[in-house]
Design a protein around this motif. Sequence first.
Motif, short mmCIF file in Angstrom:
data_model
loop_
_atom_site.label_atom_id
_atom_site.label_comp_id
_atom_site.label_asym_id
_atom_site.label_seq_id
_atom_site.Cartn_x
_atom_site.Cartn_y
_atom_site.Cartn_z
N THR A 1 31.70 30.96 48.62
CA THR A 1 30.83 30.41 49.80
C THR A 1 31.18 30.94 51.45
O THR A 1 30.38 31.03 52.23
CB THR A 1 30.64 28.97 50.00
OG1 THR A 1 32.10 28.44 50.01
CG2 THR A 1 30.15 28.44 48.64
N LEU A 2 32.20 31.70 51.32
CA LEU A 2 32.67 31.89 52.84
C LEU A 2 32.34 33.48 53.08
O LEU A 2 32.10 34.38 52.25
CB LEU A 2 34.41 31.88 52.80
CG LEU A 2 34.91 30.44 52.53
CD1 LEU A 2 36.23 30.46 52.65
CD2 LEU A 2 34.10 29.54 53.63
N THR A 3 32.18 33.89 54.43
CA THR A 3 31.73 35.19 54.76
C THR A 3 32.79 36.35 54.34
O THR A 3 32.30 37.49 54.47
CB THR A 3 31.63 34.92 56.41
OG1 THR A 3 32.66 34.86 56.93
CG2 THR A 3 30.81 34.15 56.69
N GLY B 1 44.22 24.86 46.73
CA GLY B 1 43.28 25.59 47.89
C GLY B 1 42.38 26.56 47.45
O GLY B 1 41.83 27.08 48.22
N GLU B 2 42.31 27.07 46.24
CA GLU B 2 41.32 28.02 45.54
C GLU B 2 40.08 27.28 45.45
O GLU B 2 39.95 25.92 45.37
CB GLU B 2 42.02 28.69 44.20
CG GLU B 2 43.12 29.41 44.58
CD GLU B 2 43.76 30.10 43.20
OE1 GLU B 2 42.98 29.78 42.32
OE2 GLU B 2 44.89 30.45 43.27
N LEU B 3 39.00 28.02 45.05
CA LEU B 3 37.75 27.50 44.70
C LEU B 3 37.93 26.51 43.34
O LEU B 3 37.11 25.73 43.08
CB LEU B 3 36.72 28.61 44.64
CG LEU B 3 36.52 29.48 45.73
CD1 LEU B 3 35.62 30.63 45.41
CD2 LEU B 3 35.99 28.76 46.63
N PRO C 1 40.18 21.27 42.18
CA PRO C 1 39.33 20.21 42.06
C PRO C 1 39.39 19.30 43.21
O PRO C 1 38.44 18.43 43.32
CB PRO C 1 39.62 19.58 40.58
CG PRO C 1 40.91 19.84 40.33
CD PRO C 1 41.10 21.21 40.71
N ASP C 2 40.74 19.42 43.82
CA ASP C 2 40.76 18.37 44.91
C ASP C 2 40.60 19.08 46.47
O ASP C 2 41.25 18.68 47.23
CB ASP C 2 42.21 17.96 44.75
CG ASP C 2 42.57 16.92 43.48
OD1 ASP C 2 41.24 16.39 43.21
OD2 ASP C 2 43.33 16.87 43.02
N ARG D 1 35.67 21.62 50.47
CA ARG D 1 34.40 22.11 49.55
C ARG D 1 33.74 20.84 48.95
O ARG D 1 32.55 20.75 48.95
CB ARG D 1 34.85 22.86 48.39
CG ARG D 1 33.62 23.60 47.67
CD ARG D 1 34.04 23.77 46.20
NE ARG D 1 34.88 22.46 45.72
CZ ARG D 1 35.98 22.59 45.00
NH1 ARG D 1 36.76 23.80 44.87
NH2 ARG D 1 36.74 21.54 44.45
N ASN D 2 34.52 19.95 48.53
CA ASN D 2 33.91 18.62 48.02
C ASN D 2 33.16 18.12 48.82
O ASN D 2 32.10 17.03 48.37
CB ASN D 2 35.07 17.89 47.29
CG ASN D 2 36.00 18.38 46.05
OD1 ASN D 2 35.31 19.37 45.70
ND2 ASN D 2 36.89 17.82 45.73
N LEU D 3 33.24 18.09 49.99
CA LEU D 3 32.38 17.19 51.13
C LEU D 3 31.82 18.00 51.81
O LEU D 3 31.31 17.84 53.14
CB LEU D 3 33.51 16.37 51.92
CG LEU D 3 34.16 15.06 51.13
CD1 LEU D 3 35.17 14.57 52.20
CD2 LEU D 3 33.30 14.00 50.75
#
Length: 501
Positions: free
Chosen positions: A20-22, A225-227, A230-231, A235-237
């Motif tokens: 999702t990042l540029t 810290g990767e895509l 799960p934590d 990204r989750n929020l």
Amino acid sequence: DTLASRGISGERAPDRHPPTLTSSTMISAQTTVQSSRLAAFKPTHNALRRAGVRVRAAPKAKMVRVNAAMAPTMAPAAEPQWGPKATHAAEWRKNLDLEAWGAEMRALERELKEQQGEKDVKHLQKVLFWSNVCYFSGLALCGVCNPMAGNPIAALLLSTGIFARWTMVGHHVSHGGYNRQQVGKRFHRSTFGKGFIARAVDWLDWMLPEAWDVEHNNLHHYKLGELGDPDLIERNLTSLRENEKMPQILKYAQAVGLMAIWKWFYYMPNTLKEMYDSQMKRGQTNAKYANVTQPYDSGAEPTTMALILGKLFTGNPAPFMAILPVMLPYMVYHFVLVPLPFYLLGGPAMGAIALANMVATEIATNVHAFIAIATNHCGNDVYRFETEVLPKTDEFYLRAVIGSVNFRTAHTTPDMKKEGAPAGPLGNANDFMHGWLNYQIEHHMFPDMSMLSYQKAMPRVKEACERHGIPYVQESVWLRLKKTCDVMTGNASMKQWERGD
């Protein structure tokens, strides 16, 4: 297979989250090369041993743990991420000799593991003792300390006991931190908390230990810290962060509200979802899991109780029925079996006080755990990553440092230590109340070590980082809570490794 997604089993799982990042265009070539390498690589035991990696037989538990892995050298990215040629990167990265630092950290890991022994198990038993003291003291006061009248003593004692059993005992044992130091299997990761009786005796909480093993020990630790982590809070929020219609004060209120319920609202269902995903992948080669299906269709989004209850009330009970056996043991014990004796002995009034204490305990435990857990991988000074990294590589150790945060530790607590001891009484008390999660940097570098080893490792890792110019973030847990809430609400964003931050 606990590292199927890393390619160690010979099978490469697809990315769970789209970039999702540029910066994704800049690193797409590197990601493709890494993915193909990971998918093709399957090391032999002899190759691992020749490389100096200790290889252990798989434990009896069905979830196979990962000790270490080696891989062929990856093709370089379009632009180096560190060293003099990393022209797009922050200054500290240009001056970094990552190979030298990584070799130093491997040597430290070997040294610390060689020092582990009976003292480490005795230390764990002492932590378990104080956990039980807190819990059973709170239990004894449960019918007389009325939280509705402003007396939270019983609830705080109960909460601390539950918090300690999870964050220190269950957490480090499930990582295998005490596998080799003990006689017998009381604190072995293959047996601790596994099965109905062991779960009730060892570690009864909202989460199923087998599901925690997949979600935390595998995915979170080896995709930090990767895509695929799960934590990853940022990204989750995303929906909360990008909600422009919601006033900031309501965003912060929602973040605070989440703290009070997150164990059963997020952690319990999402760990179960990841376990089903893992079993489905294993079912491709293991007949035992051939018929496993995924009851949670949240896709890249985390599974929460909101999704499960929404399905239930719209005529799809399957997700709720799947989680019912996981939540019932803790729920029945905590909210029925504990208050029941007080009701029978002291009538409805005492029973109501006991029940109120258990509700207050649940809220306090959630808040305490959130403050100690969620805050050590989030903030505007913490890195996240779009590319993957293999375990035990130089960059793996580096990401453990720059993707994590330490709080105040025994080493930074004024204390009276005995000669040769890593901590004194005040330092140990500080670490206990932090759930030993104040050593998050060292824990992510060396996941399968004892709590005592982290006390020894911390000053040496910090000194090495300072010497090599690597950012080592250590701050008060309260300041980290503020920085985490800023990211949760969209007031701040994390650093991005591939962008050159």
